[in-house]
Design a protein around this motif. Structure first.
Motif, PDB file in Angstrom:
ATOM      1  N   LYS A 169       0.631  -1.231   0.135  1.00 49.70           N
ATOM      2  CA  LYS A 169      -0.030   0.124  -0.115  1.00 49.70           C
ATOM      3  C   LYS A 169       0.810   1.166   0.002  1.00 49.70           C
ATOM      4  CE  LYS A 169      -0.607  -0.066   5.118  1.00 49.70           C
ATOM      5  NZ  LYS A 169      -1.491  -0.174   6.217  1.00 49.70           N
ATOM      6  N   PHE A 170       2.143   1.143   0.734  1.00 51.58           N
ATOM      7  CA  PHE A 170       2.999   2.304   0.554  1.00 51.58           C
ATOM      8  C   PHE A 170       3.400   2.603  -0.693  1.00 51.58           C
ATOM      9  CE2 PHE A 170       3.418   0.108   4.832  1.00 51.58           C
ATOM     10  CZ  PHE A 170       3.045   0.997   5.843  1.00 51.58           C
ATOM     11  N   ILE A 171       3.875   1.539  -1.651  1.00 49.80           N
ATOM     12  CA  ILE A 171       4.316   1.843  -2.927  1.00 49.80           C
ATOM     13  C   ILE A 171       3.175   2.256  -3.789  1.00 49.80           C
ATOM     14  CG2 ILE A 171       4.986   0.466  -5.143  1.00 49.80           C
ATOM     15  CD1 ILE A 171       7.306   0.794  -3.281  1.00 49.80           C
ATOM     16  N   LEU A 172       1.940   1.965  -3.755  1.00 53.00           N
ATOM     17  CA  LEU A 172       0.836   2.231  -4.582  1.00 53.00           C
ATOM     18  C   LEU A 172       0.752   3.693  -4.322  1.00 53.00           C
ATOM     19  CD1 LEU A 172      -1.507  -0.937  -4.677  1.00 53.00           C
ATOM     20  CD2 LEU A 172       0.097  -0.072  -6.272  1.00 53.00           C
ATOM     21  N   LYS A 173       0.515   4.178  -2.954  1.00 51.34           N
ATOM     22  CA  LYS A 173       0.412   5.505  -2.678  1.00 51.34           C
ATOM     23  C   LYS A 173       1.650   6.638  -3.155  1.00 51.34           C
ATOM     24  CE  LYS A 173      -0.395   8.322   1.472  1.00 51.34           C
ATOM     25  NZ  LYS A 173      -0.506   8.445   3.052  1.00 51.34           N
ATOM     26  N   ASP A 174       2.586   5.905  -3.430  1.00 47.67           N
ATOM     27  CA  ASP A 174       3.623   6.765  -4.050  1.00 47.67           C
ATOM     28  C   ASP A 174       4.028   6.450  -5.389  1.00 47.67           C
ATOM     29  OD1 ASP A 174       3.989   7.894  -1.659  1.00 47.67           O
ATOM     30  OD2 ASP A 174       5.609   6.667  -1.026  1.00 47.67           O
ATOM     31  N   THR A 175       3.135   6.081  -6.139  1.00 46.90           N
ATOM     32  CA  THR A 175       3.076   5.792  -7.567  1.00 46.90           C
ATOM     33  C   THR A 175       3.769   6.857  -8.190  1.00 46.90           C
ATOM     34  OG1 THR A 175       1.385   4.395  -7.401  1.00 46.90           O
ATOM     35  CG2 THR A 175       1.829   5.000  -9.818  1.00 46.90           C
ATOM     36  N   LYS A 176       3.466   7.960  -8.202  1.00 43.79           N
ATOM     37  CA  LYS A 176       3.663   9.079  -8.851  1.00 43.79           C
ATOM     38  C   LYS A 176       5.356   9.328  -8.386  1.00 43.79           C
ATOM     39  CE  LYS A 176       3.573  14.178  -9.937  1.00 43.79           C
ATOM     40  NZ  LYS A 176       5.004  14.366 -10.066  1.00 43.79           N
ATOM     41  N   LEU A 177       5.910   9.293  -7.201  1.00 37.51           N
ATOM     42  CA  LEU A 177       7.226   9.254  -6.872  1.00 37.51           C
ATOM     43  C   LEU A 177       7.971   8.175  -7.699  1.00 37.51           C
ATOM     44  CD1 LEU A 177       6.979  10.222  -3.043  1.00 37.51           C
ATOM     45  CD2 LEU A 177       7.490  11.568  -4.994  1.00 37.51           C
ATOM     46  N   ILE A 178       7.478   7.002  -7.833  1.00 41.87           N
ATOM     47  CA  ILE A 178       8.228   5.752  -8.291  1.00 41.87           C
ATOM     48  C   ILE A 178       8.255   6.117  -9.816  1.00 41.87           C
ATOM     49  CG2 ILE A 178       8.095   3.495  -8.734  1.00 41.87           C
ATOM     50  CD1 ILE A 178       6.968   3.120  -5.981  1.00 41.87           C
ATOM     51  N   LEU A 179       7.336   6.648 -10.479  1.00 43.14           N
ATOM     52  CA  LEU A 179       7.256   6.887 -11.933  1.00 43.14           C
ATOM     53  C   LEU A 179       8.388   8.099 -12.133  1.00 43.14           C
ATOM     54  CD1 LEU A 179       3.458   6.988 -12.755  1.00 43.14           C
ATOM     55  CD2 LEU A 179       5.081   5.190 -13.202  1.00 43.14           C
ATOM     56  N   ASP A 180       8.441   8.879 -11.656  1.00 44.16           N
ATOM     57  CA  ASP A 180       9.431   9.911 -11.766  1.00 44.16           C
ATOM     58  C   ASP A 180      10.786   9.401 -11.410  1.00 44.16           C
ATOM     59  OD1 ASP A 180       7.413  12.093 -11.915  1.00 44.16           O
ATOM     60  OD2 ASP A 180       7.453  12.693  -9.854  1.00 44.16           O
ATOM     61  N   LEU A 181      11.108   8.602 -10.803  1.00 44.92           N
ATOM     62  CA  LEU A 181      12.421   7.952 -10.351  1.00 44.92           C
ATOM     63  C   LEU A 181      12.727   7.014 -11.579  1.00 44.92           C
ATOM     64  CD1 LEU A 181      14.397   7.279  -7.959  1.00 44.92           C
ATOM     65  CD2 LEU A 181      13.293   5.065  -7.755  1.00 44.92           C
ATOM     66  N   LEU A 182      11.738   6.342 -11.998  1.00 43.59           N
ATOM     67  CA  LEU A 182      12.099   5.440 -13.129  1.00 43.59           C
ATOM     68  C   LEU A 182      12.431   6.428 -14.430  1.00 43.59           C
ATOM     69  CD1 LEU A 182       9.315   2.678 -12.904  1.00 43.59           C
ATOM     70  CD2 LEU A 182      11.787   2.497 -12.256  1.00 43.59           C
ATOM     71  N   LYS A 183      11.724   7.435 -14.680  1.00 41.60           N
ATOM     72  CA  LYS A 183      11.782   8.406 -15.723  1.00 41.60           C
ATOM     73  C   LYS A 183      13.317   8.822 -15.633  1.00 41.60           C
ATOM     74  CE  LYS A 183       7.106   9.859 -16.406  1.00 41.60           C
ATOM     75  NZ  LYS A 183       6.206  10.829 -16.216  1.00 41.60           N
ATOM     76  N   THR A 184      13.841   9.227 -14.683  1.00 44.24           N
ATOM     77  CA  THR A 184      15.192   9.909 -14.289  1.00 44.24           C
ATOM     78  C   THR A 184      16.268   8.774 -14.487  1.00 44.24           C
ATOM     79  OG1 THR A 184      14.347  11.410 -12.489  1.00 44.24           O
ATOM     80  CG2 THR A 184      16.500  11.015 -12.496  1.00 44.24           C
ATOM     81  N   TYR A 185      16.058   7.429 -14.008  1.00 41.80           N
ATOM     82  CA  TYR A 185      17.003   6.660 -13.911  1.00 41.80           C
ATOM     83  C   TYR A 185      17.032   5.409 -15.048  1.00 41.80           C
ATOM     84  CZ  TYR A 185      18.563   9.082  -9.721  1.00 41.80           C
ATOM     85  OH  TYR A 185      19.025  10.061  -9.013  1.00 41.80           O
TER      86      TYR A 185
END
Length: 239
Positions: A169-185
């Motif tokens: 649930k923590f990951i899903l709540k932070d989906t946008k942060l994860i997408l931004d991380l993946l776009k960067t790296y």
């Protein structure tokens, strides 16, 4: 020289490319409540969980599987957090490289930079967990410093790195942060997986409570589709 481990898993197919030998090192500096290897968290020997093995004996166990590595496989050091024992492991790593054995580290990356730099000298692959991105939750839930994690990512060769995400649930709540991380790296590969309770017996033996939650299939599919738009090689795996 010895290192402390809990298990050597031969013929592993989910811890890096090809057929691999996975060595689970004991000791971790995080406290992830959903950990699939709770016996690897403490660095202390806990009854049946954990033993010290010489580097010579460990190398023998790894080298006996070398005929299987022709598929592009090799050895993966997992845990726990394998980089916490990197200084003790280094003589073995040198020897394995001289034998042209592929080396992978599965790491949460919440370690001092100096440990990662040693691992980089010998590693052909990294599997890096994305456990938590939110700064407050990272510290509160798993006991990690997100700034340390993000700084270490910058040191990696992303062409040799797979990111791995446990769906919580923590990951899903932070989906946008994860997408931004993946776009960067832009790692070469991305794997996601659902939590399971296969380690329940271990938790019972250790007298610890296991955290488990069931995420709706629809949420997983939506999350997967968003990730795949950024990293086309994204796949759902079973751990």
């Amino acid at each position: 020289m010895t290192v402390r481990i809990t298990n050597i898993q031969h013929f592993s197919l989910h811890d890096g490319p090809g057929i691999r030998t996975t060595v689970f090192l004991k000791g971790c500096n995080l406290k992830c409540p959903w950990c699939a290897n709770p016996e690897c968290i403490s660095s202390k020997i806990q009854g049946e969980f954990g033993y010290d093995i010489s580097l010579e004996k460990l190398e023998q166990e790894i080298v006996k599987d070398k005929p299987f590595y022709e598929t592009g496989g090799g050895v993966t050091f997992s845990g726990g957090e394998p980089l916490l024992q990197i200084n003790d492991l280094e003589p073995l790593l040198k020897s394995l490289k001289n034998k042209n054995i592929n080396i992978c580290f599965e790491t949460a990356l919440f370690v001092p930079e100096k440990y990662l730099k040693i691992a980089k000298k010998y590693s052909d692959e990294f599997i890096v967990d994305i456990k938590m991105i939110n700064h407050e939750n990272c510290k509160k839930v798993i006991g990690g410093k997100i700034d340390q994690y993000l700084n270490n990512i910058k040191l990696l060769d992303l062409k040799k790195t797979t990111f791995r995400i446990p769906i919580t649930k923590f990951i899903l709540k932070d989906t946008k942060l994860i997408l931004d991380l993946l776009k960067t790296y832009q790692p070469k590969h991305l794997e996601i997986f659902e939590l399971h309770n296969l380690a329940r017996k271990k938790y019972d033996i250790l007298n610890k409570e296991q955290y488990y939650e069931k995420i709706d299939d629809r949420e997983i599919k939506e999350f997967y589709e968003k990730l795949k738009e950024i990293i086309p090689t994204t796949e759902i795996i079973e751990i």
